[in-house]
Design a protein around this motif. Structure first.
Motif, PDB file in Angstrom:
ATOM      1  N   ASP A 112       0.843  -1.212   0.000  1.00 13.88           N
ATOM      2  CA  ASP A 112       0.000   0.000   0.000  1.00 13.88           C
ATOM      3  C   ASP A 112       0.874   1.256   0.000  1.00 13.88           C
ATOM      4  N   CYS A 113       1.908   1.254   0.843  1.00  9.01           N
ATOM      5  CA  CYS A 113       2.798   2.420   0.946  1.00  9.01           C
ATOM      6  C   CYS A 113       3.530   2.654  -0.374  1.00  9.01           C
ATOM      7  N   LEU A 114       3.963   1.574  -1.013  1.00  6.88           N
ATOM      8  CA  LEU A 114       4.664   1.709  -2.302  1.00  6.88           C
ATOM      9  C   LEU A 114       3.697   2.189  -3.384  1.00  6.88           C
ATOM     10  N   TYR A 115       2.457   1.703  -3.361  1.00  8.66           N
ATOM     11  CA  TYR A 115       1.455   2.188  -4.327  1.00  8.66           C
ATOM     12  C   TYR A 115       1.171   3.683  -4.127  1.00  8.66           C
ATOM     13  N   GLU A 116       1.059   4.098  -2.855  1.00  4.67           N
ATOM     14  CA  GLU A 116       0.848   5.527  -2.575  1.00  4.67           C
ATOM     15  C   GLU A 116       1.992   6.354  -3.153  1.00  4.67           C
ATOM     16  N   ALA A 117       3.209   5.878  -2.935  1.00  2.00           N
ATOM     17  CA  ALA A 117       4.391   6.579  -3.446  1.00  2.00           C
ATOM     18  C   ALA A 117       4.397   6.568  -4.972  1.00  2.00           C
ATOM     19  N   ALA A 118       3.952   5.466  -5.564  1.00  3.75           N
ATOM     20  CA  ALA A 118       3.915   5.377  -7.030  1.00  3.75           C
ATOM     21  C   ALA A 118       2.922   6.387  -7.594  1.00  3.75           C
ATOM     22  N   GLU A 119       1.768   6.526  -6.931  1.00  3.74           N
ATOM     23  CA  GLU A 119       0.763   7.497  -7.395  1.00  3.74           C
ATOM     24  C   GLU A 119       1.358   8.908  -7.383  1.00  3.74           C
ATOM     25  N   GLU A 120       2.185   9.201  -6.375  1.00  7.29           N
ATOM     26  CA  GLU A 120       2.793  10.536  -6.268  1.00  7.29           C
ATOM     27  C   GLU A 120       3.925  10.704  -7.284  1.00  7.29           C
ATOM     28  N   SER A 180      13.173   7.318  -6.076  1.00  5.67           N
ATOM     29  CA  SER A 180      12.459   8.038  -5.012  1.00  5.67           C
ATOM     30  C   SER A 180      11.118   7.396  -4.700  1.00  5.67           C
ATOM     31  N   LEU A 181      10.516   6.732  -5.689  1.00  6.73           N
ATOM     32  CA  LEU A 181       9.292   5.957  -5.428  1.00  6.73           C
ATOM     33  C   LEU A 181       9.567   4.929  -4.320  1.00  6.73           C
ATOM     34  N   HIS A 182      10.652   4.177  -4.440  1.00  5.71           N
ATOM     35  CA  HIS A 182      10.961   3.155  -3.432  1.00  5.71           C
ATOM     36  C   HIS A 182      11.307   3.786  -2.083  1.00  5.71           C
TER      37      HIS A 182
END
Ligand code: ZN
Length: 192
Positions: A112-120, A180-182
């Motif tokens: 979930d946290c990685l998906y949130e970061a990916a959306e950003e 930066s996504l990761h």
């Protein structure tokens, strides 16, 4: 908390590259993994590569290295690039996705946290989700996910057989974005 960063394949793995040969998955994901570890350490996070070798390290050995840590003391992210075909032709599929093992586990929160970061980070680009079980990650019994004890997520960072994705991945902006996504996703999970 130990943050373990894995990267796909090795210099001796056949295939696994873009149709024009510019992007080799093992080399690209090693570069990204190294930069993710470097950035995490700058933030004071205890991060380490699972595979320091250039050649492929068998999945059982990767899992053995990860399982030296207690489940509560580590997280694992395995960095890959996706492919829609067999590598000989450019394909249409694009986008970013992440996988966890099957069922509800702590890995779902990390995903979930990685998906949130990916959306950003990948704003405006395709994010591939499976919402059937109420969260965005896709689920599979990939060896590295199934045979590791700590929360583990495998990221598929765009398609190495899509021309536009490869152009982006190989650009400095693209590399910075995937790194930066990761980093952002891991920091969200750790509450930093
Ligand atoms: Zn791969």
């Amino acid at each position: 908390m130990k943050v373990l960063i894995d990267n796909g394949h090795g210099s001796n793995t056949p295939g696994k590259c873009s149709p024009d040969g510019r992007l080799k998955e093992y080399a690209y994901t090693r570069e990204i993994a190294g930069r993710v570890v470097f950035e995490l350490r700058k933030l004071g996070i205890d991060a380490e590569l699972v595979v320091k070798e250039e050649v492929d390290v068998p999945l059982a050995e990767r899992c053995r290295r990860v399982n030296e840590y207690k489940a509560s003391e580590a997280i694992l992210i395995s960095i890959h690039c996706n492919a829609a075909g067999n590598g000989s032709n450019w394909m249409q599929a694009r986008g970013w996705e992440a996988w966890t093992s099957v069922g509800q586990t702590k890995a779902d929160k990390l995903a979930d946290c990685l998906y949130e970061a990916a959306e950003e980070c990948l704003f405006g680009m395709k994010i591939r989700k499976d919402m059937a079980d109420g969260d965005p990650d896709k689920e599979s019994s990939f060896y590295i996910l199934k045979h590791t004890k700590c929360p583990a997520v495998l990221t598929e960072n765009l398609f190495q057989d899509n021309k536009e994705d490869v152009d982006f991945l190989l650009s400095e902006e693209g590399k910075r974005t995937i790194v930066s996504l990761h980093v952002k996703g891991i920091c969200k999970y750790l509450g930093i």
